[in-house]
Design a protein around this motif. Structure first.
Motif, PDB file in Angstrom:
ATOM      1  N   LEU A 128      19.193 -10.878 -10.977  1.00 45.11           N
ATOM      2  CA  LEU A 128      19.736  -9.594 -10.668  1.00 45.11           C
ATOM      3  C   LEU A 128      18.836  -9.007  -9.552  1.00 45.11           C
ATOM      4  O   LEU A 128      17.669  -8.941  -9.631  1.00 45.11           O
ATOM      5  N   LEU A 129      19.456  -8.234  -8.315  1.00 51.46           N
ATOM      6  CA  LEU A 129      18.757  -7.939  -7.145  1.00 51.46           C
ATOM      7  C   LEU A 129      19.429  -6.595  -7.071  1.00 51.46           C
ATOM      8  O   LEU A 129      20.641  -6.150  -6.646  1.00 51.46           O
ATOM      9  N   GLY A 130      18.329  -5.426  -6.784  1.00 52.12           N
ATOM     10  CA  GLY A 130      18.665  -4.259  -6.143  1.00 52.12           C
ATOM     11  C   GLY A 130      19.082  -4.333  -4.824  1.00 52.12           C
ATOM     12  O   GLY A 130      19.025  -5.157  -4.070  1.00 52.12           O
ATOM     13  N   LEU A 131      19.585  -3.140  -4.193  1.00 53.80           N
ATOM     14  CA  LEU A 131      20.326  -3.336  -2.840  1.00 53.80           C
ATOM     15  C   LEU A 131      19.327  -3.809  -2.051  1.00 53.80           C
ATOM     16  O   LEU A 131      19.500  -4.573  -1.064  1.00 53.80           O
ATOM     17  N   ALA A 132      17.943  -3.175  -1.797  1.00 54.08           N
ATOM     18  CA  ALA A 132      16.864  -3.722  -0.783  1.00 54.08           C
ATOM     19  C   ALA A 132      16.671  -4.943  -0.701  1.00 54.08           C
ATOM     20  O   ALA A 132      16.615  -5.817   0.074  1.00 54.08           O
ATOM     21  N   ALA A 133      16.487  -5.616  -1.917  1.00 57.74           N
ATOM     22  CA  ALA A 133      16.064  -6.932  -2.418  1.00 57.74           C
ATOM     23  C   ALA A 133      17.127  -7.970  -1.851  1.00 57.74           C
ATOM     24  O   ALA A 133      17.114  -8.980  -1.251  1.00 57.74           O
ATOM     25  N   PHE A 134      18.380  -7.317  -2.243  1.00 60.42           N
ATOM     26  CA  PHE A 134      19.695  -8.294  -1.987  1.00 60.42           C
ATOM     27  C   PHE A 134      19.861  -8.229  -0.448  1.00 60.42           C
ATOM     28  O   PHE A 134      20.080  -9.401   0.166  1.00 60.42           O
ATOM     29  N   ALA A 135      19.714  -7.084   0.140  1.00 60.81           N
ATOM     30  CA  ALA A 135      19.801  -7.195   1.703  1.00 60.81           C
ATOM     31  C   ALA A 135      18.790  -8.204   2.389  1.00 60.81           C
ATOM     32  O   ALA A 135      18.910  -8.647   3.496  1.00 60.81           O
ATOM     33  N   ALA A 136      17.413  -7.857   1.996  1.00 62.87           N
ATOM     34  CA  ALA A 136      16.419  -8.636   2.431  1.00 62.87           C
ATOM     35  C   ALA A 136      16.721 -10.243   2.346  1.00 62.87           C
ATOM     36  O   ALA A 136      16.540 -10.799   3.186  1.00 62.87           O
ATOM     37  N   ARG A 137      17.309 -10.664   1.083  1.00 64.84           N
ATOM     38  CA  ARG A 137      17.786 -12.207   0.840  1.00 64.84           C
ATOM     39  C   ARG A 137      18.895 -12.447   1.808  1.00 64.84           C
ATOM     40  O   ARG A 137      18.652 -13.642   2.167  1.00 64.84           O
ATOM     41  N   LEU A 138      19.853 -11.507   2.200  1.00 66.58           N
ATOM     42  CA  LEU A 138      20.618 -11.891   3.115  1.00 66.58           C
ATOM     43  C   LEU A 138      20.183 -12.192   4.441  1.00 66.58           C
ATOM     44  O   LEU A 138      20.833 -13.176   5.233  1.00 66.58           O
ATOM     45  N   ASP A 139      18.954 -12.023   4.811  1.00 60.08           N
ATOM     46  CA  ASP A 139      18.443 -12.145   6.197  1.00 60.08           C
ATOM     47  C   ASP A 139      17.712 -13.471   6.061  1.00 60.08           C
ATOM     48  O   ASP A 139      17.251 -13.845   7.132  1.00 60.08           O
ATOM     49  N   GLU A 140      17.289 -14.051   4.844  1.00 60.90           N
ATOM     50  CA  GLU A 140      16.772 -15.409   4.670  1.00 60.90           C
ATOM     51  C   GLU A 140      17.490 -16.662   5.346  1.00 60.90           C
ATOM     52  O   GLU A 140      18.962 -16.585   5.293  1.00 60.90           O
ATOM     53  N   PRO A 141      16.942 -17.519   5.952  1.00 61.23           N
ATOM     54  CA  PRO A 141      17.641 -18.726   6.520  1.00 61.23           C
ATOM     55  C   PRO A 141      18.448 -19.340   5.489  1.00 61.23           C
ATOM     56  O   PRO A 141      17.911 -19.451   4.167  1.00 61.23           O
ATOM     57  N   GLY A 142      19.590 -19.867   5.758  1.00 65.63           N
ATOM     58  CA  GLY A 142      20.487 -20.521   4.855  1.00 65.63           C
ATOM     59  C   GLY A 142      21.325 -19.757   3.406  1.00 65.63           C
ATOM     60  O   GLY A 142      21.783 -20.163   3.020  1.00 65.63           O
ATOM     61  N   ALA A 143      20.948 -18.395   3.923  1.00 65.86           N
ATOM     62  CA  ALA A 143      21.600 -17.445   2.851  1.00 65.86           C
ATOM     63  C   ALA A 143      23.059 -17.662   2.600  1.00 65.86           C
ATOM     64  O   ALA A 143      23.954 -17.628   3.661  1.00 65.86           O
ATOM     65  N   GLN A 144      23.760 -17.924   1.504  1.00 62.32           N
ATOM     66  CA  GLN A 144      25.198 -17.970   1.246  1.00 62.32           C
ATOM     67  C   GLN A 144      25.463 -16.687   0.633  1.00 62.32           C
ATOM     68  O   GLN A 144      24.923 -16.390  -0.561  1.00 62.32           O
ATOM     69  N   LEU A 145      26.463 -16.216   0.710  1.00 62.48           N
ATOM     70  CA  LEU A 145      27.213 -14.829   0.262  1.00 62.48           C
ATOM     71  C   LEU A 145      28.500 -15.062  -0.119  1.00 62.48           C
ATOM     72  O   LEU A 145      29.427 -15.495   0.558  1.00 62.48           O
ATOM     73  N   LEU A 146      28.851 -14.820  -1.560  1.00 55.62           N
ATOM     74  CA  LEU A 146      30.239 -14.629  -2.046  1.00 55.62           C
ATOM     75  C   LEU A 146      30.769 -13.361  -2.390  1.00 55.62           C
ATOM     76  O   LEU A 146      29.951 -12.416  -3.091  1.00 55.62           O
TER      77      LEU A 146
END
Length: 110
Positions: free
Chosen positions: A12-30
């Motif tokens: 489970l990730l809060g908004l800021a952590a989730f947004a930061a994770r999206l910027d990581e290389p290879g991020a997949q979003l569903l």
């Protein structure tokens, strides 16, 4: 009769952590929101599969089991269900918790 409980875990990730994770290389979003919700607010780069379709049709082609899948919806409830389904299929999932796609889009635009 004997029952075996299968447990599937996800992050489970809060908004800021989730947004930061999206910027990581290879991020997949569903994105598991309804088509009408997706039409109102698009999440750029997301694989889109409405939760009931994920249940009926399975995991979308193109999602890589070797990389984490970030899962978002309108509030986190459907994303948590989707993450459980993904985990059962061998994916590592992380859920946007306590916020929804409109919040994520707004945060990334700021």
């Amino acid at each position: 009769m004997s029952w075996t409980a299968a447990t599937a875990t996800f992050e489970l990730l809060g908004l800021a952590a989730f947004a930061a994770r999206l910027d990581e290389p290879g991020a997949q979003l569903l994105d598991v929101r309804m088509p009408s919700e997706r039409a109102a607010v698009r999440l750029e780069g997301a694989v889109e599969r409405f939760l009931p379709d994920l249940v009926a049709d399975g995991v979308p082609d193109g999602l890589d089991r070797e990389r984490p899948v970030l899962v978002a919806c309108g509030s986190g409830r459907r994303a948590a269900i989707a993450a459980t389904l993904l985990a059962r299929e061998g994916y590592r999932a992380a859920v946007l918790d306590g916020a929804g796609v409109p919040d994520l889009v707004a945060a990334r635009a700021a």
